[in-house]
Enzyme design. Structure first.
Site, PDB file in Angstrom:
ATOM      1  N   GLU A  40       0.876  -1.165   0.000  1.00 31.09           N
ATOM      2  CA  GLU A  40       0.000   0.000   0.000  1.00 31.09           C
ATOM      3  C   GLU A  40       0.916   1.219   0.000  1.00 31.09           C
ATOM      4  O   GLU A  40       1.802   1.314   0.863  1.00 31.09           O
ATOM      5  CB  GLU A  40      -0.883  -0.004   1.255  1.00 31.09           C
ATOM      6  CG  GLU A  40      -1.869   1.135   1.222  1.00 31.09           C
ATOM      7  CD  GLU A  40      -2.771   1.202   2.447  1.00 31.09           C
ATOM      8  OE1 GLU A  40      -2.738   0.274   3.287  1.00 31.09           O
ATOM      9  OE2 GLU A  40      -3.492   2.204   2.557  1.00 31.09           O
ATOM     10  N   ARG A 270       5.175 -12.958   9.471  1.00 34.64           N
ATOM     11  CA  ARG A 270       5.709 -11.616   9.334  1.00 34.64           C
ATOM     12  C   ARG A 270       7.080 -11.555  10.025  1.00 34.64           C
ATOM     13  O   ARG A 270       7.318 -12.256  11.005  1.00 34.64           O
ATOM     14  CB  ARG A 270       4.681 -10.751  10.054  1.00 34.64           C
ATOM     15  CG  ARG A 270       4.908  -9.337  10.261  1.00 34.64           C
ATOM     16  CD  ARG A 270       3.632  -8.735  10.864  1.00 34.64           C
ATOM     17  NE  ARG A 270       2.703  -8.398   9.800  1.00 34.64           N
ATOM     18  CZ  ARG A 270       2.713  -7.232   9.168  1.00 34.64           C
ATOM     19  NH1 ARG A 270       3.555  -6.288   9.504  1.00 34.64           N
ATOM     20  NH2 ARG A 270       1.874  -6.997   8.205  1.00 34.64           N
ATOM     21  N   LYS A 280       4.395   0.711   9.346  1.00 34.39           N
ATOM     22  CA  LYS A 280       4.507   1.994   8.659  1.00 34.39           C
ATOM     23  C   LYS A 280       3.865   3.110   9.469  1.00 34.39           C
ATOM     24  O   LYS A 280       4.351   4.230   9.467  1.00 34.39           O
ATOM     25  CB  LYS A 280       3.835   1.889   7.286  1.00 34.39           C
ATOM     26  CG  LYS A 280       4.732   1.248   6.257  1.00 34.39           C
ATOM     27  CD  LYS A 280       4.073   1.225   4.903  1.00 34.39           C
ATOM     28  CE  LYS A 280       3.034   0.123   4.848  1.00 34.39           C
ATOM     29  NZ  LYS A 280       2.486  -0.073   3.497  1.00 34.39           N
TER      30      LYS A 280
END
Ligand code: ATP
Ligand code: MG
Length: 569
Positions: A40, A270, A280
Site C-alpha cells: 500500500e 511476518r 509503517k
C-alpha cells in the site's frame, strides 16, 4: 581407487516451495507461476517488506515465473505519489525486476461492475447502519452477529442505491455496500463484510473520479485474479481472511469475470526485528514527531534508511534467506542483520584509516619536512582492489582511546614509556606527555625506530599493540555520524503499564563527531561509497557529504556477537 560421490544438495524446501513444486507437477496452472508484491503506498518500505519481496520475487525466479508490483491503492486518504516512487526505487535497489506494474485503482471499474453483478445475484446489499451499529450487530468472538435490518432489500433497490452512492447522492459514511454471507459465521470476517464505503477524497491516480472506494479484502483477491496471479503470498494475519478471499472469487459462478484456475492465498510469518518497530504507521509517527530526521534516517529499519546507513542489497537478501520462511511469528535478532552486512562488507569494502577522536602524536626524531610514502593494499585478501599511498610524517593523529597515562594490566596500546606499532608504518615509543593548563593530555611526544619502517621490529622484538593513525599534515577533517539501535529495549511495543512505546527510544542512537579525521584519499568519495575504517568498523559516505564537508555514517562496528552465537550452534 574409489571416488567419493559429492553429497547431493540437501537443503530442504520451505513450505511455499513445496506447494509450488506440487502445483507445477500437477499442472494446476499449466506450469505457470506468477506472484505479486502488493504494497500500500502509504509509507516507505521496511526490512519486513524486504522479506516479502525476497519471497515473492525469489520463488517466481526459482520456478521460471514472474512477479508483479501492485500498488494496493484503495485507501486514498493515506496514499501518496512520493511513496509510490520510493517503493519502485527500493524494490529495484534490492535487485528485483517486476514483470508488470499495476495499481488496484486500475481495476476500480471492474471492481464496481463485479459489485453490481454480486448485487444482482443477491450476494451484496446496501446497508445504512452507522459504523457503531454495524459493529454491534456484528457481534464478537463469543457472540454470533445479528442480521442488519437492511439485509433483505431487493436486488433492484440495492442496485439503485449503489448507483446513487457512486453518483454522490449520499454523505460520507451514510451507506456502505456489504457482502451477504453469514452473520453467524464463527469467522468474524464472513459476517457480511464491507465491500465499499463512500469517501470524498481525491485519489493520487484517479483524482475525483470516484466517491466510493473498495475495501482491501474485496479488492485484493480480485486484483490477483485479474492479473492471473497463481500464488498470492501474504502474512499470517490474513489467514482468517482466506475464506473471504475465496468467497469473493467463487461468486463469479459463470466465470464471466475471472480466468481459471483462481489464485490461492498462502500465509507466512511476518518478520519482526529486535530493537526496532516495523509498522509503517509507527515509522510515520517517528518521522512526523521528528524523533528521526526522515524516512531515510540511518536509524530507521526502512530500506532507504538502511541504504543510507551503508547496507548493501546483497546483505539484506542474505538476511532474508537466513531468516527463512516460517509459519509461526518470529522476531529476528538485529545482530543477525548486522552479521550479514559485516560478512558482505568484509569482502567488498576497501580498507582505510580514520581517527574519530584525534590526539596529536609528534615523532620528535623525524624532521618536519620528512615524508615517508607507504604503499598500502586496500584489502589484504583482494589485490584487485588496488592500493593507496599513505604519508608518514612527523605530526600524526591517533585515537584518544589508544593512550592511557596510567595503563591497566594487559594494556598493549600507548602509555608513557611504552612502544606500539603504527599500523603498516613503524614502531614508536612514548617519551613525553604534554598537557594543557587544565591537565588535559594534548600531545604525545614519541620517538620512532627508523629501522621499523613498514611496521616490523628489526630485531624481532615483540610489540603487541597496533594503532591506526593518520598524518596530521595530510588528513582531512570530517563529520562522522555514529549510529546505534533506535530503541533501548528488544521489543519496544512491549510497553510497561502506564508507559509509551516511544519511551524506549534510544537517546544515544546518533552521536555526531564533527572533528574526526580521514585519509585525504577520501576527498572525492561519492555518497554511498563504503569503506572499512581499520579497527573502527564499516562506514559509508553520507548523502549530505560534499568534497569540502565530508560526512560519514557508521554502518556497523567490527565486533560480531552473532558470529560467536552461530559458531556455538
Ligand atoms: P505495515 O504494517 O508495516 O504497514 P503492511 O502489511 O500494512 O505493513 P503493506 O504495504 O500492505 O504493508 O505490505 C505489502 C506486503 O508486504 C504485504 O504482502 C505484507 O504482507 C508484506 N509485509 C509487510 N510487513 C511485513 C513484515 N514485517 N514481514 C513480512 N512481510 C511483510
Ligand atoms: Mg497494510
Amino acid at each position: 581407487m574409489t571416488h567419493a560421490t559429492p553429497a547431493p544438495e540437501t537443503k530442504s524446501l520451505n513450505f511455499l516451495e513445496e506447494i509450488m513444486e506440487a502445483d507445477l507437477q500437477s499442472g494446476k496452472h499449466s506450469g505457470r507461476i506468477c506472484t505479486r508484491f502488493p504494497p500500500e503506498p502509504n509509507g516507505y518500505l521496511h526490512i519486513g517488506h524486504a522479506k516479502s519481496i525476497c519471497i515473492n520475487f525469489g520463488l517466481a525466479k526459482k520456478y521460471g515465473g514472474g512477479t508483479n508490483l501492485r500498488f494496493d491503492d484503495t485507501n486514498p486518504a493515506k496514499e501518496d505519489l512520493e511513496y509510490v516512487d520510493s517503493i519502485r526505487e527500493d524494490v529495484h535497489w534490492l535487485g528485483f525486476e517486476w514483470t508488470g506494474e499495476y495499481y488496484a485503482s486500475d481495476y476500480f471499474q471492474l471492481l464496481y461492475d463485479y459489485a453490481e453483478y454480486l448485487i444482482q445475484q443477491g450476494k451484496a446489499y446496501v446497508c445504512d447502519l452507522s459504523d457503531e451499529a454495524t459493529k454491534e450487530y456484528r457481534g464478537n468472538f463469543y457472540q454470533p452477529g445479528k442480521e442488519s435490518p437492511y439485509r433483505q432489500r431487493s436486488a433492484a433497490e440495492n442496485l439503485d442505491l449503489f448507483r446513487r452512492m457512486r453518483a454522490g447522492e449520499f454523505a460520507d459514511g451514510a451507506k456502505v455496500l456489504r457482502a451477504k454471507i453469514d452473520v453467524q459465521s464463527p469467522n468474524m470476517n464472513l459476517r457480511d463484510p464491507l465491500m465499499y464505503r463512500i469517501r470524498r477524497a481525491s485519489h493520487h491516480r484517479t483524482g475525483d473520479a470516484w466517491l466510493i472506494y473498495p475495501m482491501y479484502d474485496y479488492a485484493h483477491g480480485i486484483s490477483d485474479a485479474i492479473e492471473g496471479i497463481t500464488h498470492s503470498i501474504c502474512t499470517l494475519e490474513f489467514e482468517d481472511h482466506k475464506p473471504l478471499y475465496d468467497w469473493f472469487l467463487e461468486q463469479d459462478v459463470d466465470a464471466r469475470f475471472f480466468q481459471r484456475p483462481l489464485p490461492h492465498q498462502y500465509e507466512f510469518a511476518r518478520l519482526n526485528l529486535t530493537y526496532t518497530v516495523m509498522s509503517k504507521r509507527r515509522l510515520l509517527q517517528l518521522v512526523q514527531e521528528k524523533h528521526v530526521q526522515g524516512w531515510d534516517d540511518p536509524r530507521m529499519p526502512t530500506l532507504c534508511g538502511l541504504r543510507r546507513r551503508g547496507f548493501t542489497p546483497e546483505a539484506i537478501r542474505a538476511f532474508a534467506e537466513k531468516v527463512g520462511v516460517a509459519k509461526r511469528d518470529m522476531v529476528a535478532d538485529v545482530g543477525l542483520l548486522e552479521h550479514c552486512i559485516r560478512e558482505d562488507l568484509e569482502q567488498r569494502a576497501p580498507r582505510t584509516m580514520a581517527v574519530l577522536h584525534p590526539l596529536k602524536l609528534v615523532i620528535t626524531n623525524l624532521a618536519e619536512d620528512e615524508v615517508h610514502w607507504l604503499e598500502l593494499p586496500n584489502h589484504g585478501e583482494r589485490p584487485e582492489l588496488g592500493s593507496r599511498k599513505v604519508a608518514l610524517t612527523r605530526e600524526l593523529w591517533i585515537e584518544q582511546d589508544d593512550f592511557r597515562e596510567e595503563a591497566p594490566k594487559k594494556w598493549f596500546r600507548l602509555a608513557p614509556g611504552a612502544e606500539v606499532r603504527l599500523k603498516s608504518a613503524c614502531l614508536v615509543r612514548c617519551q613525553e606527555v604534554v598537557k594543557d593548563a587544565a591537565g588535559q593530555v594534548v600531545e604525545l611526544h614519541c620517538t620512532w625506530d627508523p629501522q621499523s619502517l613498514g611496521g616490523n621490529a628489526p630485531d624481532g622484538r615483540k610489540v603487541k599493540g597496533t594503532l591506526h593513525w593518520l598524518s596530521a599534515t595530510h588528513a582531512l577533517q570530517a563529520e562522522v555520524r555514529l549510529y546505534d539501535r533506535l530503541f533501548t529495549t528488544e521489543d519496544p511495543m512491549n510497553v510497561p503499564a502506564g508507559g509509551d512505546w516511544r519511551d524506549a527510544l534510544n537517546p544515544h542512537a546518533l552521536e555526531i563527531l564533527v572533528a574526526a579525521r580521514v585519509d585525504p584519499g577520501l576527498a572525492a568519495a561519492v555518497p554511498g561509497t563504503r569503506l572499512q575504517f581499520e579497527r573502527l568498523g564499516y562506514f559509508c559516505v553520507d548523502l549530505d557529504s560534499k568534497p569540502d564537508a565530508l560526512v560519514f555514517n557508521r554502518t556497523t562496528g567490527l565486533k560480531d556477537s552473532w558470529a560467536k552465537i552461530e559458531a556455538k550452534g
